[in-house]
Write a protein that holds these residues in place. Structure first.
Motif, PDB file in Angstrom:
ATOM      1  N   HIS A 313       8.075  -6.908  -9.127  1.00  9.75           N
ATOM      2  CA  HIS A 313       8.172  -5.640  -8.403  1.00  9.75           C
ATOM      3  C   HIS A 313       7.210  -4.604  -8.991  1.00  9.75           C
ATOM      4  N   ALA A 314       7.237  -4.480 -10.315  1.00 14.81           N
ATOM      5  CA  ALA A 314       6.382  -3.481 -10.961  1.00 14.81           C
ATOM      6  C   ALA A 314       4.906  -3.746 -10.673  1.00 14.81           C
ATOM      7  N   ASN A 317       4.176  -3.419  -6.723  1.00 17.67           N
ATOM      8  CA  ASN A 317       4.328  -2.010  -6.357  1.00 17.67           C
ATOM      9  C   ASN A 317       2.988  -1.273  -6.391  1.00 17.67           C
ATOM     10  N   ILE A 322       4.633   2.559  -2.276  1.00 20.52           N
ATOM     11  CA  ILE A 322       6.067   2.613  -2.581  1.00 20.52           C
ATOM     12  C   ILE A 322       6.904   2.238  -1.359  1.00 20.52           C
TER      13      ILE A 322
HETATM   14  C1  LIG Z   1       6.670   1.993  -7.877  1.00 24.09           C
HETATM   15  O1  LIG Z   1       5.696   3.023  -8.059  1.00 24.09           O
HETATM   16  C2  LIG Z   1       6.200   4.336  -8.010  1.00 24.09           C
HETATM   17  C3  LIG Z   1       5.033   5.312  -8.106  1.00 24.09           C
HETATM   18  O2  LIG Z   1       4.188   5.009  -9.167  1.00 24.09           O
HETATM   19  C4  LIG Z   1       7.220   4.534  -9.111  1.00 24.09           C
HETATM   20  O3  LIG Z   1       7.788   5.821  -9.023  1.00 24.09           O
HETATM   21  C5  LIG Z   1       8.306   3.465  -8.994  1.00 24.09           C
HETATM   22  O4  LIG Z   1       9.193   3.559 -10.105  1.00 24.09           O
HETATM   23  C6  LIG Z   1       7.699   2.076  -8.966  1.00 24.09           C
HETATM   24  N1  LIG Z   1       8.746   1.083  -8.789  1.00 24.09           N
HETATM   25  C7  LIG Z   1       8.852  -0.002  -9.584  1.00 24.09           C
HETATM   26  C8  LIG Z   1      10.001  -0.898  -9.284  1.00 24.09           C
HETATM   27  O5  LIG Z   1       8.082  -0.248 -10.481  1.00 24.09           O
END
Ligand SMILES: *[C@@H]1O[C@H](CO)[C@@H](O)[C@H](O)[C@H]1NC(C)=O
Ligand SMILES: *[C@@H]1O[C@H](CO)[C@@H](O)[C@H](O)[C@H]1NC(C)=O
Ligand SMILES: *[C@@H]1O[C@H](CO)[C@@H](O)[C@H](O)[C@H]1NC(C)=O
Length: 391
Positions: A313-314, A317, A322
């Motif tokens: 996911h990270a 993403n 988002i």
């Molecule tokens: C996805 O990216 C957004 C913006 O950078 C961040 O706020 C969010 O926590 C991220 N989600 C994950 C699951 O990493």
């Protein structure tokens, strides 16, 4: 005098209380960074007393197929490494390689083994970062080197981080990443292997080290052929709240379920190992090509495979923008092939030549998975050999 207890009752109270007292003492000591690091890295637990890692034939390698040697880190530690030569190459040069001096090599660059690595412009190299506890040849580790070199053309470099095996020093996060960078620098600058021909392979704790060192190079614009993470975790505090010693005994027992305890844990863990953030950062800094492969066994009782979902996911993403959790899961499902109840493969290929792949394999537990086919396949894919003749 206390209340007289039946001796059997008294004995059973002791049996019940002693482990609890021991456990509470462990948790208490764990707040002290020195002890915490000894528990988490478990680097002093190994079989060096009765096994000689300078004699790799003991683990089934051909004579001098493995060269044990040492590297100096910029902060003055001496770290211990193995170079493992692919057997087909070994066979071509057996006479010259097998007659070299055996044992710990005092200058690796003067050996035939080094020459065969450094003088081959086609050479491909896997740098292997092992998990916690034990040394370079402990448990499943030699099987993994065999799987990677027995019939391939790949060289392997493996390393014992500071404080592990015969390496000097005491582990911590910055130190381990520096050790990994020392090996990578050596591969690029001394052995002259371009990063595009190097795969970083991490197992368990080693996935955090591999992510850390890959991020360090990504920030300098250096891109590797691939990053393969086996039995990975998203960050140390989150992982510990679900960690089971030996696959069964919950490390933090009932406390783990309590959110306030988890916040405390995040504060008290001295080495954070935020791999999810690091993968996101690597994706963010990629300008050319990136291959991230996550491989986990469904039956991993030490680190749950769902940790890979967080890493995927990270990383994803960063490339899809988002999405909320439901949208993300629907998007992910559309890129997933489910092969059984206990296995799937998600592949996400971006227009920017980034491939992020998550594979759940039904078997292999926490350790054996390291020498299973999905790991070799992930490495071959990283080198972009999919669909091409094997060379
Ligand atoms: C996805 O990216 C957004 C913006 O950078 C961040 O706020 C969010 O926590 C991220 N989600 C994950 C699951 O990493
Ligand atoms: C090892 O050998 C190389 C090549 O002969 C030489 O340049 C280097 O100084 C030697 N290193 C040590 C520590 O002796
Ligand atoms: C980690 O270890 C290095 C030396 O090995 C030391 O210089 C550094 O201060 C340590 N960092 C922490 C946070 O303890």
């Amino acid at each position: 005098m206390g209340i007289p207890l039946h001796p059997i009752l008294r004995a059973s109270l002791w049996v019940a209380a002693a482990p609890l007292a021991f456990y509470v003492a462990l948790i208490g000591l764990g707040v002290v960074p020195f002890f915490q690091r000894h528990f988490l890295y478990a680097h002093t637990i190994n079989s060096l007393w009765w096994s000689d890692i300078n004699a790799p034939e003991g683990w089934g390698f051909a004579k001098n197929q493995v060269t044990p040697f040492q590297l100096q880190t910029p902060d003055g530690e001496t770290i211990y490494a193995w170079h493992i030569m692919p057997l087909p190459l070994y066979l071509q040069h057996e006479a010259a390689v097998a007659t070299q001096k055996i044992g710990l090599c005092d200058n690796f660059t003067q050996t035939e083994s080094f020459r065969l690595l450094a003088n081959d412009p086609e050479a491909r190299l896997i740098i292997s970062f092992h998990g916690n506890a034990g040394h370079i040849a402990q448990n499943e580790r030699p099987n993994s080197y065999h799987a990677l070199t027995d019939t391939s053309s790949y060289h392997v470099l493996a390393v014992d981080y500071r404080g592990f095996g015969h390496s000097t020093g005491m582990p911590n996060e910055t130190g381990l990443i520096l050790d990994a960078a020392t090996v990578v620098d050596w591969a690029i600058n001394v052995a002259k292997i371009p990063p595009s021909r190097i795969v970083l392979l991490g197992h368990s704790l080693g996935t955090a080290v591999a992510s850390g060192v890959a991020e360090r190079y990504a920030l300098q614009g250096v891109e590797f052929a691939g990053i393969v993470l086996v039995a990975a975790f998203s960050d140390l505090a989150t992982m510990l709240s679900g960690y089971r010693f030996g696959g069964y005994v919950p490390a933090l027992g009932p406390f783990a379920m309590w959110p306030a305890f988890q916040r405390l844990l995040e504060r008290y863990i001295v080495d954070k190992w935020h791999s999810a953030n690091r993968l996101a950062n690597i994706v963010r800094h990629t300008r050319g090509r990136l291959r991230i492969s996550l491989v986990h066994a469904y039956n991993d009782n030490d680190i749950p495979w769902t940790e890979d979902n967080k890493l995927f996911h990270a990383a994803a993403n960063e490339t899809i923008g988002i999405l909320d959790d439901d949208e993300f899961n629907a998007w992910k499902e559309s890129n997933t092939v489910r092969t059984s109840e206990k296995s799937f493969v998600t592949t996400w290929t971006t227009g920017e030549n980034i491939v992020i792949r998550q594979e759940l394999f039904p078997w292999g537990g926490h350790n054996e998975i390291l020498s299973f086919a999905p790991v070799s396949l992930a490495i071959i894919r990283s080198f972009d050999l999919e669909g091409t003749a094997y060379d």
